[in-house]
Write a protein that holds these residues in place. Sequence first.
Motif, short mmCIF file in Angstrom:
data_model
loop_
_atom_site.label_atom_id
_atom_site.label_comp_id
_atom_site.label_asym_id
_atom_site.label_seq_id
_atom_site.Cartn_x
_atom_site.Cartn_y
_atom_site.Cartn_z
N ARG A 209 -103.91 34.60 43.20
CA ARG A 209 -102.87 34.10 43.88
C ARG A 209 -101.88 33.35 43.00
NH1 ARG A 209 -106.38 31.04 48.70
NH2 ARG A 209 -106.61 32.68 49.93
N ILE A 210 -100.73 33.28 43.01
CA ILE A 210 -99.89 32.27 42.07
C ILE A 210 -99.86 30.86 42.67
CG2 ILE A 210 -97.59 31.88 41.24
CD1 ILE A 210 -96.93 35.05 41.94
N VAL A 211 -100.38 29.96 41.86
CA VAL A 211 -100.73 28.61 42.31
C VAL A 211 -100.13 27.40 41.45
CG1 VAL A 211 -102.69 29.23 43.30
CG2 VAL A 211 -102.79 28.33 40.98
N ILE A 212 -99.74 26.40 41.80
CA ILE A 212 -99.23 25.30 41.00
C ILE A 212 -100.83 24.38 40.86
CG2 ILE A 212 -97.93 23.07 41.03
CD1 ILE A 212 -96.33 25.85 41.53
N GLU B 13 -100.93 23.67 44.95
CA GLU B 13 -100.10 24.33 46.23
C GLU B 13 -100.10 25.98 45.70
OE1 GLU B 13 -95.70 24.86 48.09
OE2 GLU B 13 -96.16 23.48 46.57
N PHE B 14 -100.34 26.88 46.87
CA PHE B 14 -100.37 28.22 46.67
C PHE B 14 -99.02 28.56 46.81
CE2 PHE B 14 -104.54 27.17 48.03
CZ PHE B 14 -105.28 28.09 47.09
N VAL B 15 -98.55 29.49 46.15
CA VAL B 15 -96.99 29.85 46.17
C VAL B 15 -96.79 31.20 46.03
CG1 VAL B 15 -96.07 27.52 45.14
CG2 VAL B 15 -96.46 29.62 43.63
N GLY B 16 -97.58 32.13 46.00
CA GLY B 16 -97.64 33.56 45.90
C GLY B 16 -98.95 34.43 45.92
N VAL B 17 -98.66 35.71 45.77
CA VAL B 17 -99.85 36.66 45.70
C VAL B 17 -99.42 37.75 44.67
CG1 VAL B 17 -101.09 38.32 47.12
CG2 VAL B 17 -100.41 36.14 48.12
N TYR B 18 -100.40 38.20 44.02
CA TYR B 18 -100.09 39.35 42.94
C TYR B 18 -101.23 40.28 43.10
CZ TYR B 18 -99.59 41.90 38.65
OH TYR B 18 -99.48 42.88 37.91
N GLN B 19 -101.02 41.50 43.48
CA GLN B 19 -102.07 42.58 43.65
C GLN B 19 -101.75 43.75 42.76
OE1 GLN B 19 -102.31 43.40 47.79
NE2 GLN B 19 -103.11 41.64 48.12
N VAL C 190 -93.73 35.88 46.42
CA VAL C 190 -93.38 34.61 46.02
C VAL C 190 -92.73 33.81 47.03
CG1 VAL C 190 -92.47 33.28 43.92
CG2 VAL C 190 -93.72 35.51 43.59
N LYS C 191 -93.27 32.61 47.12
CA LYS C 191 -92.42 31.64 47.77
C LYS C 191 -91.25 31.17 46.95
CE LYS C 191 -96.31 30.48 50.66
NZ LYS C 191 -97.20 29.32 51.13
N SER C 192 -90.13 31.67 46.80
CA SER C 192 -89.02 31.57 46.25
C SER C 192 -88.66 30.02 46.36
CB SER C 192 -87.87 32.41 46.35
OG SER C 192 -86.77 32.16 45.39
N THR D 148 -89.26 39.39 40.21
CA THR D 148 -88.80 39.12 41.40
C THR D 148 -87.49 38.49 41.27
OG1 THR D 148 -89.94 36.83 41.32
CG2 THR D 148 -91.30 38.47 42.13
N GLY D 149 -86.92 37.87 40.03
CA GLY D 149 -85.71 37.51 40.09
C GLY D 149 -85.64 35.84 40.18
N ASP D 150 -86.89 35.41 40.23
CA ASP D 150 -86.84 33.62 40.36
C ASP D 150 -86.72 33.10 39.03
OD1 ASP D 150 -87.37 33.72 43.10
OD2 ASP D 150 -89.42 34.09 42.84
N TRP D 151 -86.96 33.69 38.06
CA TRP D 151 -86.83 33.04 36.74
C TRP D 151 -85.31 33.10 36.31
CZ3 TRP D 151 -89.24 29.98 33.92
CH2 TRP D 151 -89.13 29.44 32.72
N GLN D 152 -84.55 34.17 36.63
CA GLN D 152 -83.41 34.32 36.34
C GLN D 152 -82.53 33.40 37.24
OE1 GLN D 152 -85.44 36.83 36.58
NE2 GLN D 152 -85.01 38.46 35.37
N LYS D 153 -83.08 33.12 38.48
CA LYS D 153 -82.34 32.15 39.24
C LYS D 153 -82.34 30.66 38.66
CE LYS D 153 -82.08 31.03 44.35
NZ LYS D 153 -82.93 31.31 45.49
#
Length: 158
Positions: free
Chosen positions: A19-22, A35-41, A51-53, A77-82
């Motif tokens: 899980r991608i977490v804060i 907070e949980f903001v995503g999943v990686y499998q 990812v919850k962008s 996912t493109g969130d870092w570039q954004k």
Amino acid sequence: MAVKIRLLRMGKIRNPQYRIVIADSRTKRDGRAIEFVGVYQPKEDPSVIEVKSERVQYWLSVGAQPSEAVQRLLELTGDWQKYKGLPAPPPLKVAPERADRKAAYEAEAKAAAGVADTPAKPAKKAAKPEAAKAETEAPKAEEPKAEEQTGAESGEQA
């Protein structure tokens, strides 16, 4: 308080799922998360990255630092570039949709009952060799009889 965006490990021994977490940087890897903001499998083919962008963009804007692994995922996912204002990456590879098993079962049941006019699937490969064996065994079974008859006839003649 230093806030990190990092991975929380879940899953079985040889089947990791994350899980991608804060989380506060002082907590354990699998400890309490804000907070949980995503999943990686990673074991799926292709890997599942959800990812919850909006939430990731918010946490990056207020100073949360991603771990190296999470930063690589955010780049995919493109969130870092954004967040950085860079051009978007190529789209992710997506798994093909699975066939609806219930619909396939119902279609087979109707075909077996003779209710629907759906074309039946070809016979399974296991059935073909059995039919071929039966066809090949039948002529072989007749040939020895013919040989026995000729042998018996020749014995009678002698």
